[in-house]
Design a protein around this motif. Structure first.
Motif, PDB file in Angstrom:
ATOM      1  N   GLN A  38      52.057  58.721  47.953  1.00 36.07           N
ATOM      2  CA  GLN A  38      50.883  59.533  48.263  1.00 36.07           C
ATOM      3  C   GLN A  38      50.975  60.838  47.491  1.00 36.07           C
ATOM      4  O   GLN A  38      52.072  61.328  47.290  1.00 36.07           O
ATOM      5  N   PRO A  39      49.932  61.469  47.081  1.00 30.79           N
ATOM      6  CA  PRO A  39      48.574  60.936  47.053  1.00 30.79           C
ATOM      7  C   PRO A  39      48.414  59.919  45.924  1.00 30.79           C
ATOM      8  O   PRO A  39      49.209  59.880  44.987  1.00 30.79           O
ATOM      9  N   HIS A  40      47.383  59.107  46.022  1.00 33.72           N
ATOM     10  CA  HIS A  40      47.114  58.097  45.005  1.00 33.72           C
ATOM     11  C   HIS A  40      45.630  57.765  45.000  1.00 33.72           C
ATOM     12  O   HIS A  40      44.892  58.165  45.909  1.00 33.72           O
ATOM     13  N   ASP A  41      45.211  57.052  43.978  1.00 35.53           N
ATOM     14  CA  ASP A  41      43.832  56.532  43.934  1.00 35.53           C
ATOM     15  C   ASP A  41      43.858  55.082  43.463  1.00 35.53           C
ATOM     16  O   ASP A  41      42.977  54.627  42.743  1.00 35.53           O
ATOM     17  N   ASN A  42      44.881  54.353  43.885  1.00 35.33           N
ATOM     18  CA  ASN A  42      45.059  52.962  43.468  1.00 35.33           C
ATOM     19  C   ASN A  42      44.047  52.038  44.122  1.00 35.33           C
ATOM     20  O   ASN A  42      43.639  52.246  45.258  1.00 35.33           O
ATOM     21  N   ALA A  43      43.709  50.988  43.387  1.00 33.21           N
ATOM     22  CA  ALA A  43      42.914  49.909  43.961  1.00 33.21           C
ATOM     23  C   ALA A  43      43.804  49.147  44.940  1.00 33.21           C
ATOM     24  O   ALA A  43      45.031  49.286  44.924  1.00 33.21           O
ATOM     25  N   LEU A  44      43.199  48.353  45.777  1.00 27.87           N
ATOM     26  CA  LEU A  44      43.933  47.541  46.747  1.00 27.87           C
ATOM     27  C   LEU A  44      44.166  46.171  46.115  1.00 27.87           C
ATOM     28  O   LEU A  44      43.239  45.376  45.971  1.00 27.87           O
ATOM     29  N   VAL A  45      45.398  45.911  45.684  1.00 23.97           N
ATOM     30  CA  VAL A  45      45.756  44.678  44.981  1.00 23.97           C
ATOM     31  C   VAL A  45      46.832  43.966  45.791  1.00 23.97           C
ATOM     32  O   VAL A  45      47.875  44.549  46.076  1.00 23.97           O
ATOM     33  N   VAL A  46      46.562  42.709  46.162  1.00 17.57           N
ATOM     34  CA  VAL A  46      47.455  41.963  47.052  1.00 17.57           C
ATOM     35  C   VAL A  46      47.798  40.601  46.470  1.00 17.57           C
ATOM     36  O   VAL A  46      47.240  40.180  45.458  1.00 17.57           O
ATOM     37  N   THR A  47      48.696  39.912  47.139  1.00 14.48           N
ATOM     38  CA  THR A  47      49.009  38.516  46.841  1.00 14.48           C
ATOM     39  C   THR A  47      48.462  37.681  47.984  1.00 14.48           C
ATOM     40  O   THR A  47      48.690  37.997  49.152  1.00 14.48           O
ATOM     41  N   LEU A  48      47.693  36.637  47.651  1.00 10.75           N
ATOM     42  CA  LEU A  48      47.097  35.761  48.666  1.00 10.75           C
ATOM     43  C   LEU A  48      47.449  34.310  48.381  1.00 10.75           C
ATOM     44  O   LEU A  48      47.661  33.929  47.229  1.00 10.75           O
ATOM     45  N   ARG A  49      47.459  33.506  49.418  1.00 12.40           N
ATOM     46  CA  ARG A  49      47.689  32.060  49.301  1.00 12.40           C
ATOM     47  C   ARG A  49      46.328  31.393  49.137  1.00 12.40           C
ATOM     48  O   ARG A  49      45.560  31.259  50.097  1.00 12.40           O
ATOM     49  N   ILE A  50      46.008  31.010  47.899  1.00  9.72           N
ATOM     50  CA  ILE A  50      44.736  30.350  47.592  1.00  9.72           C
ATOM     51  C   ILE A  50      45.051  28.894  47.301  1.00  9.72           C
ATOM     52  O   ILE A  50      45.807  28.595  46.370  1.00  9.72           O
ATOM     53  N   GLY A  51      44.478  27.999  48.098  1.00 10.75           N
ATOM     54  CA  GLY A  51      44.843  26.591  47.977  1.00 10.75           C
ATOM     55  C   GLY A  51      46.314  26.452  48.299  1.00 10.75           C
ATOM     56  O   GLY A  51      46.775  26.881  49.352  1.00 10.75           O
ATOM     57  N   ASP A  52      47.070  25.882  47.392  1.00  9.49           N
ATOM     58  CA  ASP A  52      48.507  25.690  47.603  1.00  9.49           C
ATOM     59  C   ASP A  52      49.363  26.684  46.818  1.00  9.49           C
ATOM     60  O   ASP A  52      50.563  26.467  46.650  1.00  9.49           O
ATOM     61  N   TYR A  53      48.754  27.744  46.308  1.00 15.85           N
ATOM     62  CA  TYR A  53      49.470  28.662  45.424  1.00 15.85           C
ATOM     63  C   TYR A  53      49.432  30.097  45.945  1.00 15.85           C
ATOM     64  O   TYR A  53      48.419  30.553  46.469  1.00 15.85           O
ATOM     65  N   ASP A  54      50.547  30.815  45.756  1.00 15.39           N
ATOM     66  CA  ASP A  54      50.573  32.257  46.003  1.00 15.39           C
ATOM     67  C   ASP A  54      50.047  32.934  44.747  1.00 15.39           C
ATOM     68  O   ASP A  54      50.640  32.807  43.673  1.00 15.39           O
ATOM     69  N   VAL A  55      48.931  33.619  44.880  1.00 17.17           N
ATOM     70  CA  VAL A  55      48.243  34.214  43.732  1.00 17.17           C
ATOM     71  C   VAL A  55      48.396  35.730  43.777  1.00 17.17           C
ATOM     72  O   VAL A  55      48.010  36.380  44.749  1.00 17.17           O
ATOM     73  N   LYS A  56      48.962  36.287  42.703  1.00 15.30           N
ATOM     74  CA  LYS A  56      49.158  37.732  42.588  1.00 15.30           C
ATOM     75  C   LYS A  56      47.947  38.366  41.914  1.00 15.30           C
ATOM     76  O   LYS A  56      47.117  37.691  41.342  1.00 15.30           O
ATOM     77  N   ARG A  57      47.907  39.672  41.960  1.00 13.64           N
ATOM     78  CA  ARG A  57      46.876  40.489  41.311  1.00 13.64           C
ATOM     79  C   ARG A  57      45.463  40.173  41.820  1.00 13.64           C
ATOM     80  O   ARG A  57      44.508  40.102  41.051  1.00 13.64           O
ATOM     81  N   VAL A  58      45.324  40.023  43.136  1.00 12.74           N
ATOM     82  CA  VAL A  58      44.014  39.811  43.755  1.00 12.74           C
ATOM     83  C   VAL A  58      43.534  41.165  44.274  1.00 12.74           C
ATOM     84  O   VAL A  58      44.200  41.803  45.086  1.00 12.74           O
ATOM     85  N   MET A  59      42.388  41.609  43.789  1.00 13.15           N
ATOM     86  CA  MET A  59      41.852  42.899  44.203  1.00 13.15           C
ATOM     87  C   MET A  59      40.956  42.712  45.426  1.00 13.15           C
ATOM     88  O   MET A  59      40.126  41.809  45.457  1.00 13.15           O
ATOM     89  N   VAL A  60      41.149  43.571  46.426  1.00  8.56           N
ATOM     90  CA  VAL A  60      40.287  43.576  47.611  1.00  8.56           C
ATOM     91  C   VAL A  60      39.271  44.691  47.400  1.00  8.56           C
ATOM     92  O   VAL A  60      39.639  45.853  47.244  1.00  8.56           O
TER      93      VAL A  60
END
Length: 194
Positions: A38-60
């Motif tokens: 903190q402080p920051h102005d980062n985007a919200l970037v997460v890893t999600l399980r899409i289908g059968d894969y863990d997918v990185k660099r997913v922006m919310v």
């Protein structure tokens, strides 16, 4: 005809109280910022399980009314063009260009114990992100997100689960976006060509 007999009321008994189920509250506090820079102005970037894969660099992105999947991820998930349904409404990319989608596909996203089906619009355009999750996914998950706290929270049973963001991945995506910008010709060079 039979009649059921109700038990007589006991004048000494207390009235029954409505059973209240306490639901956990979705919210954020200063405690949720622990572990973030903190402080920051980062985007919200997460890893999600899409289908059968863990997918990185997913922006919310709460500002997005659709879920976007970029063609690199689509190919990486081993999906075929035959799996797409038609989607012809043009979209506007981050750089203001009109993008015609390749199509649309419905895929499951597993988050903790919850799985929700999401309609992704597939586009063939550059992005440092693999996908963008918008309001439809957040609403289906009954989630709230906070870029300040770098988290997504959602109810699951009688508890609140969290998806914690990767600030370093968000910064890598920002750097990739800046490096990908086409070079701008100087005004004098442009004037020479007139």
């Amino acid at each position: 005809m039979s009649v059921a007999r109700l038990p007589a009321k006991d004048s000494n008994s207390e009235p029954k109280r409505a059973r209240m189920e306490i639901q956990p509250v979705l919210g954020f506090s200063n405690q949720d910022k622990v572990g973030t820079m903190q402080p920051h102005d980062n985007a919200l970037v997460v890893t999600l399980r899409i289908g059968d894969y863990d997918v990185k660099r997913v922006m919310v992105d709460q500002g997005s009314g659709v879920e976007i999947m970029y063609s690199d991820l689509y190919k990486g998930l081993n999906l075929r063009l035959d799996d797409l349904t038609s989607y012809t409404s043009p979209l506007i990319s981050f750089d203001g260009k009109i993008v015609i989608p390749t199509g649309q596909i419905r895929l499951p996203i597993r988050t903790g114990l919850k799985t929700v089906e999401v309609d992704f619009i597939v586009v063939d355009a550059y992005s440092p992100y693999t996908a963008i999750m918008g309001r439809p996914w957040l609403h289906a998950l009954r989630a709230v997100s906070s870029t300040l706290h770098q988290k997504v929270k959602f109810p699951s049973g009688n508890q609140i689960e969290e998806i914690i963001e990767s600030q370093s991945m968000a910064r890598q995506c920002l750097v990739a976006t800046i490096q990908h910008q086409p070079e701008v010709k100087s005004l004098t060079h442009a004037e020479e060509n007139l």
